[in-house]
Design a protein around this motif. Structure first.
Motif, mmCIF file in Angstrom:
data_model
loop_
_atom_site.group_PDB
_atom_site.id
_atom_site.type_symbol
_atom_site.label_atom_id
_atom_site.label_comp_id
_atom_site.label_asym_id
_atom_site.label_seq_id
_atom_site.Cartn_x
_atom_site.Cartn_y
_atom_site.Cartn_z
ATOM 1 N N PRO A 44 -21.325 18.087 16.984
ATOM 2 C CA PRO A 44 -21.003 16.776 16.392
ATOM 3 C C PRO A 44 -21.933 16.388 15.246
ATOM 4 C CG PRO A 44 -20.913 16.672 18.790
ATOM 5 C CD PRO A 44 -21.483 18.008 18.446
ATOM 6 N N LEU A 45 -23.092 17.039 15.140
ATOM 7 C CA LEU A 45 -24.030 16.706 14.074
ATOM 8 C C LEU A 45 -23.420 16.973 12.695
ATOM 9 C CD1 LEU A 45 -26.884 15.736 13.418
ATOM 10 C CD2 LEU A 45 -27.656 18.115 13.547
ATOM 11 N N ARG A 46 -22.496 17.922 12.636
ATOM 12 C CA ARG A 46 -21.860 18.224 11.348
ATOM 13 C C ARG A 46 -21.047 17.052 10.814
ATOM 14 N NH1 ARG A 46 -19.528 24.357 10.659
ATOM 15 N NH2 ARG A 46 -21.487 25.480 11.022
ATOM 16 N N GLU A 47 -20.639 16.165 11.706
ATOM 17 C CA GLU A 47 -19.803 15.042 11.297
ATOM 18 C C GLU A 47 -20.551 14.032 10.441
ATOM 19 O OE1 GLU A 47 -18.053 13.389 14.777
ATOM 20 O OE2 GLU A 47 -17.061 15.271 15.374
ATOM 21 N N VAL A 48 -21.884 14.153 10.366
ATOM 22 C CA VAL A 48 -22.634 13.227 9.515
ATOM 23 C C VAL A 48 -22.359 13.511 8.042
ATOM 24 C CG1 VAL A 48 -24.442 12.992 11.235
ATOM 25 C CG2 VAL A 48 -24.702 14.690 9.427
ATOM 26 N N VAL A 49 -21.860 14.723 7.747
ATOM 27 C CA VAL A 49 -21.469 15.057 6.378
ATOM 28 C C VAL A 49 -19.962 14.857 6.273
ATOM 29 C CG1 VAL A 49 -21.465 16.822 4.586
ATOM 30 C CG2 VAL A 49 -23.319 16.752 6.260
ATOM 31 N N PRO A 50 -19.507 13.912 5.478
ATOM 32 C CA PRO A 50 -18.082 13.557 5.469
ATOM 33 C C PRO A 50 -17.209 14.639 4.833
ATOM 34 C CG PRO A 50 -19.249 12.381 3.741
ATOM 35 C CD PRO A 50 -20.293 13.086 4.556
ATOM 36 N N GLY A 51 -15.953 14.697 5.322
ATOM 37 C CA GLY A 51 -14.943 15.552 4.718
ATOM 38 C C GLY A 51 -15.345 17.016 4.636
ATOM 39 N N ASN A 52 -15.040 17.611 3.482
ATOM 40 C CA ASN A 52 -15.354 19.014 3.238
ATOM 41 C C ASN A 52 -16.613 19.184 2.390
ATOM 42 O OD1 ASN A 52 -13.003 19.888 4.611
ATOM 43 N ND2 ASN A 52 -11.778 19.545 2.770
ATOM 44 N N ALA A 53 -17.452 18.157 2.364
ATOM 45 C CA ALA A 53 -18.637 18.207 1.499
ATOM 46 C C ALA A 53 -19.553 19.372 1.855
ATOM 47 C CB ALA A 53 -19.401 16.880 1.592
ATOM 48 N N LEU A 54 -19.705 19.640 3.159
ATOM 49 C CA LEU A 54 -20.614 20.708 3.577
ATOM 50 C C LEU A 54 -20.093 22.076 3.142
ATOM 51 C CD1 LEU A 54 -23.157 21.589 5.097
ATOM 52 C CD2 LEU A 54 -21.773 21.693 7.194
#
Length: 273
Positions: A44-54
């Motif tokens: 879930p930590l990945r969700e701090v970066v919105p959309g496909n930004a990562l």
């Protein structure tokens, strides 16, 4: 009588220097954080970066793979070969020979301390295609081996695969109804488009813009088995080969055929010498 030396005063950095340093620190912190999220198992930590930004930031320049390590290290390599149909002097279509796009690209990075990203494209295309192909049912794989060289052939291919999935669902025994593999079909069609677009660029770079149809061959060959690593006579297993049928060319909007052809053909001719 000696003069007393005045204490030196440290000058403060100029505003623009501090601003540049601050931006550099932020950029470094973001890159480390993004790399951590990308390498770490999904959470879930990945969700701090919105959309496909990562993914947009990491791919293609900073993408990383740790599959060279245990428990499942890379144990084989992929190849992507291309041939085409072009008009002959009599106007009839003729088949060209096969060209290994992978060999051409790998020659760009061998003995090169600053290898270009272009040296990895075909291997990645081949790997992604085989991954999608392996998820299909056997009857669907047979369909992929057929020729789809008409206009809007991607629509026809997808419809054929979906019809086969629906037939399998209807033919299944009561109480054990199969679910159509819609996600797998969508993934295969996406990889078909990507692979055909790449094969089209390779073909046009070598044989010109008059290419009428293209065909690509994907193969994977394992390395010598670990148990035979000390056997001087050990040979690599035979490659697994996937041969889709002939396809109509796919030209993506915004692609630069000129730059691709200039780079690829130059390396292709250098290898042929």
């Amino acid at each position: 009588m000696g003069s007393e030396s005045s204490p030196s005063r440290t000058q403060k950095p100029k505003v623009w220097v501090r601003l540049v340093a601050f931006v550099a620190v932020l950029a470094t912190a973001w890159h480390i954080f993004a790399s951590f999220l990308w390498i770490a198992p999904p959470s879930p930590l990945r969700e701090v970066v919105p959309g496909n930004a990562l993914s947009s930031y990491m791919i293609p320049m900073f993408g990383q793979s740790w599959s060279v390590f245990a428990p499942e290290p890379i144990n084989g390599d992929f190849h992507f070969n291309v041939r085409a149909k072009v008009p002959g002097d009599d106007g009839e279509l003729r088949e060209t020979g096969w060209v290994s796009a992978t060999d051409v690209e790998l020659s760009m990075i061998q003995y090169n301390l600053t290898p270009p990203r272009a040296g990895l494209q075909s291997s990645e295309v081949a790997s992604s295609y085989k991954n999608a192909y392996d998820k299909l049912e056997q009857v669907q794989r047979t369909t992929v081996g057929g020729n789809f060289a008409v206009d809007d052939w991607l629509v026809g291919l997808e419809a054929a695969l979906e019809n086969q999935a629906e037939s399998a669902q209807q033919d299944s025994e009561e109480g054990e109804q199969a679910q159509p593999n819609t996600a797998e079909i969508e993934q295969l069609v996406a990889e078909e488009r990507r692979s055909t677009a790449y094969a089209t660029q390779v073909a046009r770079a070598i044989w010109g813009e008059e290419v009428e149809e293209v065909q690509y061959r994907v193969s994977r060959q394992n390395v010598v088995p670990f148990a035979q690593r000390h056997n001087d006579n050990a040979e690599r297993p035979e490659p697994t080969v996937i041969l889709p049928g002939w396809r109509g060319p796919v030209i993506e909007e915004g692609q630069d055929d000129g730059n691709f052809a200039a780079t690829f053909r130059k390396q292709y001719e250098r290898n042929a010498e």
